[in-house]
Design a protein around this motif. Structure first.
Motif, short mmCIF file in Angstrom:
data_model
loop_
_atom_site.label_atom_id
_atom_site.label_comp_id
_atom_site.label_asym_id
_atom_site.label_seq_id
_atom_site.Cartn_x
_atom_site.Cartn_y
_atom_site.Cartn_z
N GLY A 8 30.25 41.77 41.22
CA GLY A 8 31.00 41.51 39.96
C GLY A 8 30.72 42.24 38.94
O GLY A 8 31.34 41.91 37.69
N ALA A 43 36.14 39.97 46.36
CA ALA A 43 36.17 39.07 45.33
C ALA A 43 35.75 39.70 43.95
O ALA A 43 36.09 39.62 42.95
CB ALA A 43 35.96 37.86 45.82
N PHE A 46 36.87 41.08 40.50
CA PHE A 46 36.47 40.17 39.12
C PHE A 46 35.82 41.34 38.29
O PHE A 46 36.38 41.30 36.84
CB PHE A 46 35.73 39.23 39.64
CG PHE A 46 35.12 38.48 38.08
CD1 PHE A 46 35.84 37.56 37.50
CD2 PHE A 46 33.86 38.71 37.58
CE1 PHE A 46 35.57 37.15 36.40
CE2 PHE A 46 33.35 38.30 36.64
CZ PHE A 46 34.08 37.14 35.82
N THR A 55 38.27 43.37 35.93
CA THR A 55 38.78 42.70 34.62
C THR A 55 38.26 42.82 33.64
O THR A 55 38.55 42.81 32.51
CB THR A 55 38.93 41.13 34.95
OG1 THR A 55 37.65 40.58 35.10
CG2 THR A 55 39.90 40.81 36.44
N LEU A 112 30.92 36.80 33.51
CA LEU A 112 30.89 35.58 33.91
C LEU A 112 30.28 34.52 33.10
O LEU A 112 29.34 34.78 32.38
CB LEU A 112 29.94 35.56 35.34
CG LEU A 112 30.30 36.07 36.43
CD1 LEU A 112 29.01 36.23 37.55
CD2 LEU A 112 31.40 35.20 37.26
#
Length: 317
Positions: free
Chosen positions: A54, A182, A186, A189, A193
């Motif tokens: 992520g 996933a 993410f 973007t 978090l």
């Protein structure tokens, strides 16, 4: 150099030995292995995978080392089929020769040796590992079964395209590749978090290494090798020695080097992964031999990994 090779291996050995010991004295029963595996695979590992990936942009990933790994794996896979023949046994051994324990042993070990950058390289491989190798093995198994069923009365025709699609789908919708993909989505973007969630994922991720290694030791304590040890030893020799040496030779021939290449070589030297046993159980073939190969290769990896780490140091450049 010897200390730099052995120092990351010592905590791995100690954790596995501790898991073995607590199983032997009865603190962890064999019936608990499945539940402990679920904690590692369904909770802790996805948290680590998602949090790490992520924070990684796709444009920062280098797929050359991954391509080198899969080129090596597919050549070893094909060579095994040529030697063993187009059969269920040949497909099972081909998968055992190429499918390593990239999560339970690979993640904590690569993390200790190569840190965050090494894990990114490993996770890039893991995101495709099951998809490529399990799909290839599934296709071989299904083709072998289809050939065996030809001419039998009442046989139901199967679509090989549907079989391949189902294998590919199940390889992606899995607790290991899915959080990687996933996490990458993410990351694109650009959003951070939330702090509380990031801390929770970090806490869970830090538990992967010790818990997974303890579980390896517990599993070894309850594994019975039996009469399959010779065949299992041959599988272990290919997985622990032949595959990483072949990858190293291919990297040298192509002029490839760097930290990610070193990670691929060490990953190629990991013992046989548990998914191979699950796969053979699904098709009802070679379970005892593969189970023994997992146990033997895991134990012998404690001796062969230092050698492969030293070789990997030469590829770092």
């Amino acid at each position: 150099m010897l200390s730099s090779v052995l120092s990351p291996l010592v905590p791995v050995v100690l954790c596995i030995a501790l898991g073995f010991a607590i199983a032997r004295i009865g603190w962890v029963r064999a019936s608990a292995i499945a539940d402990l595996s679920n904690i590692v695979f369904l909770v802790l590992t996805p948290a680590l995978l998602f949090r790490t990936m992520g924070q990684t942009r796709v444009q920062e990933l280098d797929f050359t080392p991954v391509a080198l790994y899969f080129a090596t794996a597919m050549l070893v896979f094909a060579a095994t089929l040529l030697r063993e023949g187009w059969s269920v046994a040949g497909a099972a051994r081909a998968l055992a020769h190429t499918f390593g324990n990239t999560v339970m042993i690979g993640v904590p070990f690569i993390g200790l040796v190569y840190g965050e950058q090494g894990l990114v390289a490993l996770f890039t491989l893991i995101s495709l590992h099951s998809l490529v190798l399990l799909t290839a093995a599934t296709l071989v198994f299904e083709l072998v079964q289809a050939r065996a069923e030809q001419g039998q009365p009442g046989a139901v025709a199967r679509s090989r395209g549907q079989t391949l699609w189902r294998a590919a789908r199940n390889s992606v919708l899995h607790p290991v590749p899915l959080p990687i993909l996933a996490g990458l989505v993410f990351a694109q973007t650009g959003l951070p978090l939330p702090g509380v969630l990031d801390q929770a994922l970090a806490l869970l991720g830090r538990a992967v290494g010790p818990t997974a290694l303890l579980l390896v030791g517990v599993s070894l304590a309850y594994t019975r090798i039996g009469q399959n040890w010779r065949a299992a030893l041959r599988i272990a020799a290919v997985k622990l020695l032949a595959m990483p040496l072949f990858l190293g030779a291919l990297a040298w021939a192509l002029g490839l080097s760097g930290g990610a290449i070193a990670v691929m070589l060490v990953t190629a030297a990991l013992p046989v992964g548990a998914n191979v046993l699950l796969f053979t159980q699904r098709y009802g073939a070679m379970q005892d031999e593969v189970s023994s190969a997992i146990a033997i290769s895991t134990a012998l990896a404690l001796l062969t990994l230092p050698v492969m780490l030293a070789l990997a140091q030469l590829l770092r450049g």
